[in-house]
Design a protein around this motif. Sequence first.
Motif, short mmCIF file in Angstrom:
data_model
loop_
_atom_site.label_atom_id
_atom_site.label_comp_id
_atom_site.label_asym_id
_atom_site.label_seq_id
_atom_site.Cartn_x
_atom_site.Cartn_y
_atom_site.Cartn_z
N SER A 128 -5.44 -4.54 5.09
CA SER A 128 -4.42 -3.47 4.98
C SER A 128 -4.99 -2.20 5.61
O SER A 128 -6.20 -2.01 5.63
CB SER A 128 -4.14 -3.19 3.50
OG SER A 128 -3.74 -4.36 2.84
N HIS A 129 -4.10 -1.32 6.08
CA HIS A 129 -4.61 -0.13 6.77
C HIS A 129 -5.52 0.72 5.88
O HIS A 129 -6.41 1.41 6.39
CB HIS A 129 -3.48 0.73 7.35
CG HIS A 129 -4.02 1.84 8.19
ND1 HIS A 129 -4.47 1.63 9.47
CD2 HIS A 129 -4.28 3.14 7.92
CE1 HIS A 129 -4.98 2.75 9.95
NE2 HIS A 129 -4.87 3.69 9.04
N SER A 130 -5.33 0.65 4.58
CA SER A 130 -6.17 1.45 3.66
C SER A 130 -7.67 1.27 3.91
O SER A 130 -8.44 2.19 3.67
CB SER A 130 -5.88 1.08 2.20
OG SER A 130 -4.62 1.53 1.80
N SER A 164 1.53 -9.98 0.49
CA SER A 164 1.03 -9.14 1.59
C SER A 164 1.08 -9.92 2.89
O SER A 164 0.66 -11.08 2.95
CB SER A 164 -0.41 -8.71 1.29
OG SER A 164 -0.93 -8.02 2.40
N GLU A 167 2.01 5.30 0.84
CA GLU A 167 2.54 5.98 2.02
C GLU A 167 4.01 5.66 2.30
O GLU A 167 4.72 6.48 2.88
CB GLU A 167 1.69 5.66 3.26
CG GLU A 167 2.06 6.58 4.40
CD GLU A 167 1.18 6.43 5.62
OE1 GLU A 167 0.04 5.92 5.50
OE2 GLU A 167 1.64 6.84 6.70
N ASP A 183 7.90 -1.70 7.25
CA ASP A 183 8.86 -2.74 6.80
C ASP A 183 9.55 -2.39 5.48
O ASP A 183 10.77 -2.53 5.34
CB ASP A 183 8.15 -4.09 6.62
CG ASP A 183 7.32 -4.52 7.83
OD1 ASP A 183 7.31 -3.78 8.83
OD2 ASP A 183 6.68 -5.57 7.76
N SER A 235 -3.88 11.56 0.60
CA SER A 235 -3.08 10.33 0.65
C SER A 235 -3.72 9.20 -0.15
O SER A 235 -3.06 8.53 -0.95
CB SER A 235 -2.89 9.87 2.08
OG SER A 235 -2.33 8.59 2.07
N THR A 236 -5.03 8.97 0.08
CA THR A 236 -5.67 7.92 -0.72
C THR A 236 -5.59 8.30 -2.21
O THR A 236 -5.36 7.44 -3.06
CB THR A 236 -7.14 7.73 -0.30
OG1 THR A 236 -7.76 9.00 -0.18
CG2 THR A 236 -7.22 7.02 1.04
N GLY A 289 -12.47 9.62 5.69
CA GLY A 289 -13.10 10.87 5.27
C GLY A 289 -13.25 11.11 3.79
O GLY A 289 -14.23 11.69 3.35
N GLY A 290 -12.26 10.68 2.97
CA GLY A 290 -12.42 10.95 1.55
C GLY A 290 -11.14 10.93 0.75
O GLY A 290 -10.06 10.69 1.28
C1 LIG Z 1 -7.75 5.62 10.43
C2 LIG Z 1 -7.19 6.23 9.19
C3 LIG Z 1 -7.99 7.01 8.38
C4 LIG Z 1 -7.49 7.57 7.23
N1 LIG Z 1 -8.32 8.33 6.45
C5 LIG Z 1 -7.86 8.82 5.29
C6 LIG Z 1 -8.73 9.53 4.41
O1 LIG Z 1 -9.93 9.66 4.67
N2 LIG Z 1 -8.22 10.02 3.27
C7 LIG Z 1 -6.91 9.87 2.93
O2 LIG Z 1 -6.50 10.33 1.87
N3 LIG Z 1 -6.05 9.19 3.75
C8 LIG Z 1 -6.50 8.65 4.90
N4 LIG Z 1 -5.64 7.95 5.71
C9 LIG Z 1 -4.28 7.66 5.25
C10 LIG Z 1 -4.33 6.56 4.19
O3 LIG Z 1 -5.37 5.66 4.49
C11 LIG Z 1 -3.03 5.77 4.10
O4 LIG Z 1 -1.94 6.62 3.99
C12 LIG Z 1 -3.05 4.86 2.87
O5 LIG Z 1 -4.25 4.10 2.82
C13 LIG Z 1 -1.86 3.94 2.81
O6 LIG Z 1 -2.04 3.01 1.78
P1 LIG Z 1 -0.84 2.12 1.25
O7 LIG Z 1 -1.38 1.34 0.10
O8 LIG Z 1 0.36 2.94 1.04
O9 LIG Z 1 -0.52 1.14 2.49
P2 LIG Z 1 -1.43 0.23 3.44
O10 LIG Z 1 -2.86 0.32 3.14
O11 LIG Z 1 -0.97 0.51 4.83
O12 LIG Z 1 -0.99 -1.23 3.02
C14 LIG Z 1 0.29 -1.74 3.31
C15 LIG Z 1 0.39 -3.13 2.71
O13 LIG Z 1 1.72 -3.60 2.82
C16 LIG Z 1 1.73 -4.92 3.30
N5 LIG Z 1 3.01 -5.12 3.99
C17 LIG Z 1 3.62 -4.30 4.88
N6 LIG Z 1 4.79 -4.85 5.28
C18 LIG Z 1 4.92 -6.03 4.62
C19 LIG Z 1 5.91 -7.06 4.62
N7 LIG Z 1 7.00 -6.99 5.39
N8 LIG Z 1 5.69 -8.13 3.82
C20 LIG Z 1 4.58 -8.25 3.05
N9 LIG Z 1 3.62 -7.30 3.03
C21 LIG Z 1 3.80 -6.21 3.80
C22 LIG Z 1 0.51 -5.01 4.19
O14 LIG Z 1 0.09 -6.34 4.34
C23 LIG Z 1 -0.49 -4.16 3.41
O15 LIG Z 1 -1.13 -4.95 2.41
C24 LIG Z 1 -6.14 7.37 6.89
C25 LIG Z 1 -5.34 6.59 7.69
C26 LIG Z 1 -5.85 6.04 8.83
C27 LIG Z 1 -4.96 5.22 9.71
#
Ligand SMILES: Cc1cc2nc3c(=O)[nH]c(=O)nc-3n(C[C@H](O)[C@H](O)[C@H](O)COP(=O)(O)OP(=O)(O)OC[C@H]3O[C@@H](n4cnc5c(N)ncnc54)[C@H](O)[C@@H]3O)c2cc1C
Length: 566
Positions: free
Chosen positions: A44-46, A37, A369, A212, A385-386, A51-52
């Motif tokens: 991480s953005h997660s 990571s 995502e 990325d 999404s979560t 909200g839920g």
């Molecule tokens: C403010 C906000 C509120 C939200 N609220 C909700 C909600 O209430 N309910 C819901 O269902 N969804 C919600 N979402 C959407 C949801 O949170 C995201 O779509 C989801 O958490 C994405 O998770 P993920 O595991 O796919 O990626 P992320 O959590 O974005 O993690 C990406 C990971 O990839 C790693 N990474 C990226 N590029 C590289 C690289 N080049 N090399 C090494 N590591 C890398 C990062 O370090 C990170 O660990 C919300 C989004 C936001 C922005």
Amino acid sequence: MEKYSHDIVIVGAGLAGLRAAVAAVEVNDKLDIAVISKLHPLRSHSVCAQGGTAAVMRDKDSFELHAWDTVKGADYLADQDVVEFFVQRAPREIVKMDHYGCPWSRTPDGKIDQRPFGGHSYPRACFAADMTGFHEMHALYGKATSYDKVKFYDEWFATSLLVENNTIVGLTAIDLKTGEMHAFQAKAVIIATGGHERIYEFTTFSHTTTGDGMAMAYRVGVPLEDMEFVQFHPTGLVPSGVLITEGARGEGGYLLNANGERFMKRYAPEKMELAPRDVVSRAEQTEILEGRAFTGPYGPYIALDLRHLGEEKINERLPLIRDVAIKLGGVDPVKEVIPIRPAAHYSMGGIKANIRTETPISGLYAAGECSCLSLHGANRLGTNSTAECLVFGAVAGEEAAKYVASKSFKEMPHEKIAAEEKRVFDEVLGSEGGESVPALRDEMRRLMNAKAWIYRKGDDLESALKEVRELKKRFKNIKVEDKGKAFNTGFTAALQLDFMLDLAEVTVVSALARTESRGAHSRLDYPKRDDEKWLVHTLAYYTTDGPKLEYQPVTITKWQPAARKY
Ligand SMILES: Cc1cc2nc3c(=O)[nH]c(=O)nc-3n(C[C@H](O)[C@H](O)[C@H](O)COP(=O)(O)OP(=O)(O)OC[C@H]3O[C@@H](n4cnc5c(N)ncnc54)[C@H](O)[C@@H]3O)c2cc1C
């Protein structure tokens, strides 16, 4: 350069990546698993998810209803077999998270509580106050770090995937502490790198969500699917873009224009503020364009009114929102309205993968995502999404674990690794041109905001494409001022911009080609949905001349396309 070998390498430690790691160990605890990571996992953005997480948890709700809401929300572009599988697996994930220690908000009789969310016809968002992702991430991280066989490479930046004979053999990554590149050999790789919203200027997403993994997969031949569908969230706080959760409307918040009117009654008389996000964002944008928005020092805005909820409810159900509004918006929602407008919030498109999260490359999986399993079609419902990250993160971990059981490590392609070192260190870090990376990045973001936003037009998109291509040319002439090795953020910003420019190009090319309006993709020059021609997924393939588009039919199991009214 050192070589590291692991049975499975997971890139990304958000909800999808962490869930995949736990699932893989649960299938086979002998496997050697790495999680790479670029951030500490808990950044991480997660962790920002508020909200839920959607799941059917009550007798009055049903899988059929959750699936139908999702298909209708998707404007019929979702693959319905994926939707049906997803809704059935989601409740299991909520219970697992409970067992891992996620402190779900509870009803007085101790059940996991649920709140209403846009486009869902039953209150099915399980939540932990308004910090759902934060608590889910801490619970999952605790679980993942309890296994000796999961090794974390925190603050390592993956730069490319290594593929031979259409089979994944590993990847390259930079250890950000030393600035050195190393090769990872793997029998399977799971990409879980999150979204690409930072191609836009006004967004709810962290600075690090730069797509990325999508770009890395695209560059080795995996198509990016449905990239024209970008979700705009109705309530980005003005001026920062920080999210005000849809849960605020779920708890009863209103949207008002400058005339004090709850304008949603003209756009979605039944669902009002809880119509899906594409509908509410278009309504707000129309209010802004037709001059009924408030005006302020940071441009036009709409008011989100929570005052009638009262201090006690706001403090109990939306404590983070109150804090964010006070600190970043300068208003206390107990006494004042919150200034908001639509912000880029989610990528429905991503790395093409099937219901088992397999990409067209053997041993390469995508979840969360960054992927497009086509669960959300043309518009995602909030809280799906979560839930997707948990359901399909688990599937990716399980599938990869089964796949590697009968596989051996493959020879590493040394020329490809040398070529990647040359690209990264000579052509990006070593480039001695006159262009500034932050300046190019800001130009890209502004132009995406101006020309590939909520309402789109053919001539704007054509002009956006020309400008993105011009920026790509100028990128070849950048200069990274800091040539240092340790934690060189200017260097990673350049690598990320390089990825984002590819993704901006794919987004615009896919949007230009789709001459209809569906879900989050609204063409003013083609205002109608056209099922005859466009009930298809877009697949964008990498070529040196830019993306080549192909199309693929949508899987329909039960629900035939019909008019979409809320
Ligand atoms: C403010 C906000 C509120 C939200 N609220 C909700 C909600 O209430 N309910 C819901 O269902 N969804 C919600 N979402 C959407 C949801 O949170 C995201 O779509 C989801 O958490 C994405 O998770 P993920 O595991 O796919 O990626 P992320 O959590 O974005 O993690 C990406 C990971 O990839 C790693 N990474 C990226 N590029 C590289 C690289 N080049 N090399 C090494 N590591 C890398 C990062 O370090 C990170 O660990 C919300 C989004 C936001 C922005």
